[in-house]
Enzyme design. Sequence first.
Site, PDB file in Angstrom:
ATOM      1  N   GLY A 205      -6.401  -3.407  11.874  1.00 33.69           N
ATOM      2  CA  GLY A 205      -5.249  -3.601  10.997  1.00 33.69           C
ATOM      3  C   GLY A 205      -5.118  -2.481   9.997  1.00 33.69           C
ATOM      4  O   GLY A 205      -6.022  -1.676   9.844  1.00 33.69           O
ATOM      5  N   PRO A 206      -3.976  -2.447   9.302  1.00 31.70           N
ATOM      6  CA  PRO A 206      -3.752  -1.384   8.316  1.00 31.70           C
ATOM      7  C   PRO A 206      -4.773  -1.471   7.178  1.00 31.70           C
ATOM      8  O   PRO A 206      -5.374  -2.524   6.984  1.00 31.70           O
ATOM      9  CB  PRO A 206      -2.348  -1.671   7.786  1.00 31.70           C
ATOM     10  CG  PRO A 206      -1.784  -2.743   8.613  1.00 31.70           C
ATOM     11  CD  PRO A 206      -2.871  -3.403   9.365  1.00 31.70           C
ATOM     12  N   THR A 209      -5.902  -4.786   4.322  1.00 35.16           N
ATOM     13  CA  THR A 209      -5.481  -6.114   4.734  1.00 35.16           C
ATOM     14  C   THR A 209      -6.636  -7.108   4.714  1.00 35.16           C
ATOM     15  O   THR A 209      -6.449  -8.274   5.029  1.00 35.16           O
ATOM     16  CB  THR A 209      -4.885  -6.105   6.154  1.00 35.16           C
ATOM     17  OG1 THR A 209      -5.762  -5.371   6.995  1.00 35.16           O
ATOM     18  CG2 THR A 209      -3.519  -5.482   6.164  1.00 35.16           C
ATOM     19  N   LYS A 211     -10.037  -6.484   6.118  1.00 37.00           N
ATOM     20  CA  LYS A 211     -10.967  -6.458   7.256  1.00 37.00           C
ATOM     21  C   LYS A 211     -12.417  -6.555   6.783  1.00 37.00           C
ATOM     22  O   LYS A 211     -13.197  -7.358   7.291  1.00 37.00           O
ATOM     23  CB  LYS A 211     -10.758  -5.173   8.075  1.00 37.00           C
ATOM     24  CG  LYS A 211      -9.378  -5.101   8.704  1.00 37.00           C
ATOM     25  CD  LYS A 211      -9.186  -3.843   9.516  1.00 37.00           C
ATOM     26  CE  LYS A 211      -9.205  -2.594   8.689  1.00 37.00           C
ATOM     27  NZ  LYS A 211      -8.110  -2.535   7.696  1.00 37.00           N
ATOM     28  N   THR A 212     -12.757  -5.735   5.812  1.00 36.14           N
ATOM     29  CA  THR A 212     -14.114  -5.787   5.270  1.00 36.14           C
ATOM     30  C   THR A 212     -14.391  -7.177   4.696  1.00 36.14           C
ATOM     31  O   THR A 212     -15.462  -7.756   4.892  1.00 36.14           O
ATOM     32  CB  THR A 212     -14.281  -4.717   4.175  1.00 36.14           C
ATOM     33  OG1 THR A 212     -13.854  -3.468   4.701  1.00 36.14           O
ATOM     34  CG2 THR A 212     -15.714  -4.610   3.728  1.00 36.14           C
ATOM     35  N   GLU A 427      22.129   6.234  -8.622  1.00 32.99           N
ATOM     36  CA  GLU A 427      21.548   4.907  -8.381  1.00 32.99           C
ATOM     37  C   GLU A 427      22.625   3.854  -8.156  1.00 32.99           C
ATOM     38  O   GLU A 427      22.510   3.016  -7.266  1.00 32.99           O
ATOM     39  CB  GLU A 427      20.629   4.494  -9.538  1.00 32.99           C
ATOM     40  CG  GLU A 427      19.372   5.346  -9.701  1.00 32.99           C
ATOM     41  CD  GLU A 427      18.585   5.522  -8.409  1.00 32.99           C
ATOM     42  OE1 GLU A 427      18.604   4.615  -7.552  1.00 32.99           O
ATOM     43  OE2 GLU A 427      17.966   6.596  -8.255  1.00 32.99           O
ATOM     44  N   HIS A 430      23.838   3.975  -4.633  1.00 34.44           N
ATOM     45  CA  HIS A 430      23.021   3.188  -3.700  1.00 34.44           C
ATOM     46  C   HIS A 430      23.383   1.705  -3.800  1.00 34.44           C
ATOM     47  O   HIS A 430      23.645   1.030  -2.812  1.00 34.44           O
ATOM     48  CB  HIS A 430      21.529   3.291  -4.063  1.00 34.44           C
ATOM     49  CG  HIS A 430      20.877   4.587  -3.694  1.00 34.44           C
ATOM     50  ND1 HIS A 430      20.902   5.092  -2.418  1.00 34.44           N
ATOM     51  CD2 HIS A 430      20.138   5.462  -4.433  1.00 34.44           C
ATOM     52  CE1 HIS A 430      20.214   6.238  -2.404  1.00 34.44           C
ATOM     53  NE2 HIS A 430      19.742   6.478  -3.620  1.00 34.44           N
TER      54      HIS A 430
HETATM   55  P1  ADP Z   1      -9.742  -3.320   4.518  1.00 35.13           P
HETATM   56  O1  ADP Z   1     -11.195  -3.376   4.848  1.00 35.13           O
HETATM   57  O2  ADP Z   1      -8.874  -4.012   5.517  1.00 35.13           O
HETATM   58  O3  ADP Z   1      -9.241  -1.959   4.214  1.00 35.13           O
HETATM   59  P2  ADP Z   1     -10.635  -4.769   2.256  1.00 35.13           P
HETATM   60  O4  ADP Z   1     -11.257  -5.938   2.891  1.00 35.13           O
HETATM   61  O5  ADP Z   1     -11.555  -3.697   1.803  1.00 35.13           O
HETATM   62  O6  ADP Z   1      -9.525  -4.157   3.180  1.00 35.13           O
HETATM   63  O7  ADP Z   1      -9.741  -5.277   1.043  1.00 35.13           O
HETATM   64  C1  ADP Z   1      -9.806  -4.717  -0.237  1.00 35.13           C
HETATM   65  C2  ADP Z   1      -9.610  -5.779  -1.288  1.00 35.13           C
HETATM   66  O8  ADP Z   1      -8.285  -6.304  -1.245  1.00 35.13           O
HETATM   67  C3  ADP Z   1     -10.508  -6.974  -1.081  1.00 35.13           C
HETATM   68  O9  ADP Z   1     -11.726  -6.788  -1.709  1.00 35.13           O
HETATM   69  C4  ADP Z   1      -9.706  -8.102  -1.709  1.00 35.13           C
HETATM   70  O10 ADP Z   1      -9.891  -8.127  -3.091  1.00 35.13           O
HETATM   71  C5  ADP Z   1      -8.289  -7.699  -1.433  1.00 35.13           C
HETATM   72  N1  ADP Z   1      -7.783  -8.336  -0.213  1.00 35.13           N
HETATM   73  C6  ADP Z   1      -7.417  -7.704   0.916  1.00 35.13           C
HETATM   74  N2  ADP Z   1      -6.972  -8.577   1.839  1.00 35.13           N
HETATM   75  C7  ADP Z   1      -7.087  -9.798   1.287  1.00 35.13           C
HETATM   76  C8  ADP Z   1      -6.797 -11.113   1.768  1.00 35.13           C
HETATM   77  N3  ADP Z   1      -6.303 -11.322   2.995  1.00 35.13           N
HETATM   78  N4  ADP Z   1      -7.029 -12.153   0.946  1.00 35.13           N
HETATM   79  C9  ADP Z   1      -7.525 -11.930  -0.295  1.00 35.13           C
HETATM   80  N5  ADP Z   1      -7.812 -10.725  -0.786  1.00 35.13           N
HETATM   81  C10 ADP Z   1      -7.597  -9.651  -0.023  1.00 35.13           C
HETATM   82 ZN    ZN Z   2      18.398   8.009  -4.101  1.00 36.56          ZN
HETATM   83 MG    MG Z   3     -12.490  -1.808   4.607  1.00 33.51          MG
END
Ligand code: ADP
Ligand code: ZN
Ligand code: MG
Length: 616
Positions: A205-206, A209, A211-212, A427, A430
């Site tokens: 995923g982006p 979002t 993942k970690t 503006e 737009h």
């Molecule tokens: P990725 O690994 O996808 O780049 P992270 O897991 O590192 O993203 O997310 C960074 C921070 O953003 C997390 O520590 C959390 O605080 C917040 N966060 C991201 N996604 C979520 C989610 N789905 N629900 C709650 N907090 C989120």
């Molecule tokens: Zn503009």
């Molecule tokens: Mg990450």
Amino acid sequence: MFGNKKFDGNKLKYGIYYAIAVAIIMFFLNDYVVNVKTQHIKYSDFMTYVSQNKVKEVQITRDKIVITPKTKEGEKSKILYTEKVDDPDLIKKLDAAHVQYGGAPQENNPIKNFFINWILPIIIFMFLGRILFGRLDKKMGSGVMSFGKNTAKIYAENETGVNFNDVAGQEEAKESLVEIVDFLHNPKKYTDIGAKLPKGALLVGPPGTGKTLLAKAVAGEAKVPFFSISGSAFVEMFVGMGASRVRDLFEQAQEKAPCIIFIDEIDAIGKSRDGNITGNDEREQTLNQLLAEMDGFDSSKGVVILAATNRPEVLDKALLRPGRFDRRVIADRPDLKGREEILKVHSKGVKMSESVDLNAIAKGTPGAVGADLANIINEAALRAVKSNRKEVMQEDLEEAVEVIIAGKEKKDRILSDKEKRSVAFHEVGHALVAALLKNTDPVHKITIVPRTMGALGYTMQLPAEEKYLITKEEMIDQICVMLGGRAAEEVEFNTMSTGASNDIERATQTARSMVTMYGMSERFDLMGLESIQNRYLDGRPVLNCSAETAAIIDEETLKIIKEAHKKVINLLKDNRTLLTEISERLLEKETLMGNEFMEMVKGDKSLENSSVEEQE
Ligand code: ADP
Ligand code: ZN
Ligand code: MG
């Protein structure tokens, strides 16, 4: 710390290394300190100093004379010493030069010297060391496992302290991970029946979002240790280190099974090997080691490997084969409901006013990921503190959204009146086009307060509802809105400025994608001419057609833009009074909210008795 002998042993071992290192440092330091502290001079030089009135004070010991010279203000004093010689006139000379003198306290106590020079500093160093180690322990939740293997970047956490409740808006991802949690809870249940569980899952995923966060939550839910390493850490390592690090990681993890191994940014090591001739031996070795370890270990013990990436398309196919990362868990950008839930999760620890409406904030942040939303809540809290309030208000959140989108307000940027007029008309151009066309999102806010991220003003539109599909008509109207700014400048001032460059870029991109990707041009019909390379990052399109075709694509794109431009110019010419009126009001107030703006538009239209398409 794990309550495991091996790791305690490690700690002891490093403690001893540390003590030896400290002792060596002390040895040299002590020498050094003694040397700087006192400098030897000849007795005759000392006498010259006295007669030149440069001496402030002397101490006469049994065999030494310690001299403190006079110093200018701010200068560091340097202690000199000289041997005592048989000089009966010494006291007279000192008196004559008004030097203070005296004997010295008995300094020759070897035990005391030893204590001050050796034992005390070692105690202090040990103490500092403890604080240092203690810090690291706390930070990692349990300690840095491979400390001392110096470049170690394997982190181990006994408990991540994160569970599925902390991850919002990723219901599908959580659902597919539940099975892994259950497996880690009770591997026997699965192995008894002869089921093979996936060895690994790939979180895709982006950025931002969660993942970690999801990986940690799996460990937290299953209550198993969490070993993590970042793929990018391998890239900086010496040749051969990567492979041995991977071996280390799996060794440590298998001892702790059931547990989770998490490899973040796996694309850094797992990039496809074919198609790059130069090759990167180090990365290849690391990847091969990883593949070998994945094949080699016995998953029935309960070790699950999770990996995360935002570029799944570059991964080596070998990584995705059955028995490796054969499962894919998608963590996509959250939808409206997801965003609201994420906002809720992050506002738990924050004092929020009763009147706060998180749903409205979620509506105002289409495309934002979890990390952005967490950031918005924090920005809002900071803003509340700055304005001396005890709780976060809706306005704090709204401002925070804008800070994230457009940067901080920059009130000190002074625009000339002429420039301000031009920004205002731009503006409103737009906004007015958005209001007058049918297939557009309602205007939420127009402002000409400059922001730090470069915008001199901006118009914010918000979709009335979450959209997953965009029609051709909507795309064309979007292009019209983008071109509305420049068109207004042309209509009002009959000139052009550089302020429209970003609008032009975006309009061109949209028009181009209509031709190349969405089959919306007559000329090409449903022919796919471009494909998106990395969907989860910037999404750069790649052309797959001949040079001749590319030239025709340019023509088609230009045609769409020209048509839109003409349409917008006419629209604004027809509504010239409205454009001027609203622009004057914006100049006066600097910010107009959507409803104020729509009232002006509607009011004007009802006078003219023509109809404005309803926006709500
Ligand atoms: P990725 O690994 O996808 O780049 P992270 O897991 O590192 O993203 O997310 C960074 C921070 O953003 C997390 O520590 C959390 O605080 C917040 N966060 C991201 N996604 C979520 C989610 N789905 N629900 C709650 N907090 C989120
Ligand atoms: Zn503009
Ligand atoms: Mg990450």
